[in-house]
Design a protein around this motif. Structure first.
Motif, short mmCIF file in Angstrom:
data_model
loop_
_atom_site.label_atom_id
_atom_site.label_comp_id
_atom_site.label_asym_id
_atom_site.label_seq_id
_atom_site.Cartn_x
_atom_site.Cartn_y
_atom_site.Cartn_z
N LYS A 124 0.90 -1.26 -0.12
CA LYS A 124 0.02 -0.10 0.02
C LYS A 124 0.80 1.39 -0.14
CE LYS A 124 -4.11 -2.18 0.46
NZ LYS A 124 -3.58 -3.38 0.63
N LYS A 125 1.83 1.08 0.83
CA LYS A 125 2.80 2.36 0.83
C LYS A 125 4.40 2.02 0.99
CE LYS A 125 -0.33 5.78 1.53
NZ LYS A 125 -0.54 6.86 0.59
N ILE A 126 5.17 2.96 0.43
CA ILE A 126 6.49 2.70 0.45
C ILE A 126 7.02 3.82 1.56
CG2 ILE A 126 8.77 3.16 -0.85
CD1 ILE A 126 6.96 0.86 -1.77
N LEU A 127 7.69 3.27 2.52
CA LEU A 127 8.77 4.12 3.39
C LEU A 127 9.97 4.28 3.04
CD1 LEU A 127 6.04 2.81 4.88
CD2 LEU A 127 6.95 4.00 6.89
N PHE A 165 11.47 8.85 7.82
CA PHE A 165 10.97 8.06 6.76
C PHE A 165 10.01 8.67 5.82
CE2 PHE A 165 11.40 4.77 9.86
CZ PHE A 165 11.91 3.86 9.27
N PHE A 166 10.35 9.05 4.52
CA PHE A 166 9.22 9.63 3.43
C PHE A 166 8.43 8.48 3.12
CE2 PHE A 166 13.37 12.31 3.00
CZ PHE A 166 12.70 13.38 3.45
N VAL A 167 7.04 8.79 2.75
CA VAL A 167 6.22 8.07 2.47
C VAL A 167 5.47 8.36 1.14
CG1 VAL A 167 4.45 9.02 3.94
CG2 VAL A 167 4.06 7.21 3.38
N PHE A 168 5.22 7.31 0.40
CA PHE A 168 4.50 7.45 -0.87
C PHE A 168 3.93 6.28 -1.51
CE2 PHE A 168 9.22 7.02 -1.87
CZ PHE A 168 9.14 6.22 -2.60
N ASN A 169 3.11 6.52 -2.38
CA ASN A 169 2.60 5.53 -2.88
C ASN A 169 3.53 4.48 -3.85
OD1 ASN A 169 0.01 5.65 -2.01
ND2 ASN A 169 -0.38 7.06 -3.75
N PRO A 170 3.34 3.05 -3.76
CA PRO A 170 4.45 2.40 -4.94
C PRO A 170 4.45 2.50 -6.19
CG PRO A 170 2.84 1.02 -3.94
CD PRO A 170 2.49 2.30 -3.45
N TYR A 171 5.42 2.72 -6.81
CA TYR A 171 5.70 2.74 -8.27
C TYR A 171 5.59 1.34 -9.01
CZ TYR A 171 6.15 7.65 -9.45
OH TYR A 171 6.08 9.02 -9.74
N PHE A 172 5.44 1.24 -10.34
CA PHE A 172 5.62 -0.04 -10.54
C PHE A 172 7.06 -0.82 -10.32
CE2 PHE A 172 7.19 -2.87 -14.06
CZ PHE A 172 6.15 -3.86 -14.15
N ILE A 173 7.98 0.11 -10.49
CA ILE A 173 9.17 -0.57 -10.20
C ILE A 173 9.55 -1.14 -8.40
CG2 ILE A 173 10.40 1.51 -9.57
CD1 ILE A 173 11.97 -1.48 -11.74
N ASP A 174 8.78 -0.43 -7.67
CA ASP A 174 8.64 -0.63 -6.31
C ASP A 174 8.09 -1.95 -6.22
OD1 ASP A 174 9.92 1.76 -5.27
OD2 ASP A 174 7.98 2.63 -5.68
N LEU A 175 7.08 -2.41 -6.68
CA LEU A 175 6.21 -3.41 -6.59
C LEU A 175 6.90 -4.74 -7.39
CD1 LEU A 175 2.70 -2.31 -7.61
CD2 LEU A 175 3.72 -2.75 -5.12
N TYR A 176 7.46 -4.23 -8.52
CA TYR A 176 8.44 -5.28 -9.43
C TYR A 176 9.41 -5.90 -8.59
CZ TYR A 176 11.27 -7.24 -13.14
OH TYR A 176 12.01 -8.15 -13.89
N ARG A 177 10.29 -5.32 -7.74
CA ARG A 177 11.33 -5.56 -7.00
C ARG A 177 10.90 -6.37 -6.02
NH1 ARG A 177 16.09 -2.68 -8.41
NH2 ARG A 177 15.79 -0.87 -9.11
N LYS A 178 9.49 -6.42 -5.74
CA LYS A 178 9.23 -7.35 -4.62
C LYS A 178 8.38 -8.81 -5.24
CE LYS A 178 9.20 -6.66 -0.91
NZ LYS A 178 10.35 -7.02 0.31
N ILE A 179 8.50 -8.94 -6.42
CA ILE A 179 7.77 -10.05 -7.04
C ILE A 179 8.52 -11.29 -6.45
CG2 ILE A 179 6.91 -8.99 -9.05
CD1 ILE A 179 9.00 -10.38 -10.68
N LYS A 180 7.88 -12.38 -6.54
CA LYS A 180 8.46 -13.81 -6.32
C LYS A 180 9.27 -14.12 -7.04
CE LYS A 180 4.26 -15.70 -3.99
NZ LYS A 180 3.12 -16.55 -4.42
N ARG A 181 10.60 -14.66 -6.67
CA ARG A 181 11.29 -15.53 -7.75
C ARG A 181 11.85 -16.74 -7.41
NH1 ARG A 181 15.28 -10.40 -8.30
NH2 ARG A 181 13.58 -8.83 -8.21
N ASP A 182 11.53 -17.60 -8.30
CA ASP A 182 11.77 -18.92 -8.07
C ASP A 182 12.98 -19.40 -9.02
OD1 ASP A 182 11.94 -21.31 -6.74
OD2 ASP A 182 9.84 -21.31 -6.65
N ALA A 183 12.67 -19.07 -10.38
CA ALA A 183 13.64 -19.39 -11.46
C ALA A 183 14.49 -18.05 -11.45
CB ALA A 183 13.03 -19.48 -12.79
N GLN A 184 15.79 -18.17 -12.00
CA GLN A 184 16.77 -17.01 -11.93
C GLN A 184 16.22 -15.92 -12.96
OE1 GLN A 184 19.84 -17.32 -10.17
NE2 GLN A 184 19.75 -15.04 -10.71
N ILE A 185 15.81 -14.87 -12.36
CA ILE A 185 15.19 -13.93 -13.21
C ILE A 185 16.24 -13.00 -13.94
CG2 ILE A 185 13.18 -13.75 -11.68
CD1 ILE A 185 14.03 -10.88 -11.33
N ILE A 186 15.75 -12.35 -15.12
CA ILE A 186 16.69 -11.49 -15.90
C ILE A 186 17.05 -10.14 -15.20
CG2 ILE A 186 17.08 -10.14 -18.15
CD1 ILE A 186 15.58 -12.37 -19.56
#
Ligand code: SAH
Length: 247
Positions: free
Chosen positions: A5-8, A54-75
């Motif tokens: 929901k939020k990035i700090l 802490f500064f607080v803001f809504n997540p950008y795409f890249i903030d969320l992307y960096r938190k995806i599940k990684r099982d196979a080695q990602i590029i």
């Protein structure tokens, strides 16, 4: 997976993620109260109980992307960057990738392309890819449980990216699926794979080989006048090879 929901972010750039605005956010620098988080305006400064800022803001795409599940080695992102730059993937592009793995590349490309189709043979990876697509709220990706060496049943594709062990086995199918002028890209960790892929392309009259590239990203430390390359972090990921379909 809970959405974020939020990035700090601290002044030093350390990020923390609030997934539930009804709970305090605990960090190693103390905790931030839920009441303060709820009423905080975008970009405002909050303090933890130990007075950390802490500064607080809504997540950008890249903030969320960096938190995806990684099982196979990602590029890695450095390589995603070159794929996009060399092929010019944009809002009118139809892209296909194989295999999905964790769906990282497919998801990143879906953020900028018109549509993405991703092929994967393993059901466990399909599940991970699905949950990442949902987490990023992407609507323009289709997953196909198919072996790309056997068949591609999509047509009029602008860019195909292969991240699998034997990319040369997919060349004929890619030729049928790609538009004239469309790109085939292969990402491989080792040189014998690059050799077999490029040699197969060179023998194939339907492709014009462009180039093979390794991207080295060297991060630098910049602190007052102490400016030098970081001592850690230079590892190997993979080589990228590019060709265009001509007939
Ligand atoms: N690019 C992906 C990672 C791919 S890992 C990412 O960014 O997340 C390689 C994947 O290719 C594995 O999940 C493997 O199961 C899949 N794969 C291997 N051979 C395949 C084939 N013939 N057809 C489709 N997928 C294949």
């Amino acid at each position: 997976m809970n959405s974020i929901k939020k990035i700090l972010i601290t002044r030093q750039g350390r990020k923390f993620y609030a997934r539930n605005l009804n709970e305090d956010v605990h960090t190693q620098y103390g905790y931030v109260k839920k009441e303060e988080l709820k009423k905080a305006i975008e970009g405002s400064l909050l303090k933890s109980n130990t007075n950390m800022e802490f500064f607080v803001f809504n997540p950008y795409f890249i903030d969320l992307y960096r938190k995806i599940k990684r099982d196979a080695q990602i590029i890695p992102l450095k390589d995603v960057g070159l794929i996009i730059a060399e092929t010019g993937i944009n809002k009118s592009s139809k892209v296909l990738d194989a295999g999905s793995g964790s769906g990282a590349l497919a998801c990143f490309l879906a953020g900028i392309a018109k549509e993405v189709v991703t092929y994967e043979i393993r059901e466990d990876f399909i599940e991970i890819t699905k949950s990442n697509i949902e987490f990023l709220n992407l609507k323009n990706i289709k997953i196909k449980n198919k072996d790309i060496y056997k068949e591609i049943d999509d047509k009029n594709i602008d860019v195909i990216i292969l991240d699998l062990p034997e990319p040369w086995n997919a060349i004929e199918n890619c030729a049928k699926a790609l538009n004239p002028g469309g790109f085939i890209v292969s990402y491989s960790p080792s040189i014998p794979q690059v050799a077999d892929f490029v040699n197969a392309l060179r023998k194939n009259e339907r492709f014009v080989y462009i180039k093979s590239v390794e991207i080295t990203e060297r991060e630098w430390e910049v602190e007052e006048r102490k400016i030098r390359p970081k001592s850690k972090g230079l590892g190997h990921s993979g080589f990228l090879s590019f060709a265009r379909k001509v007939q």
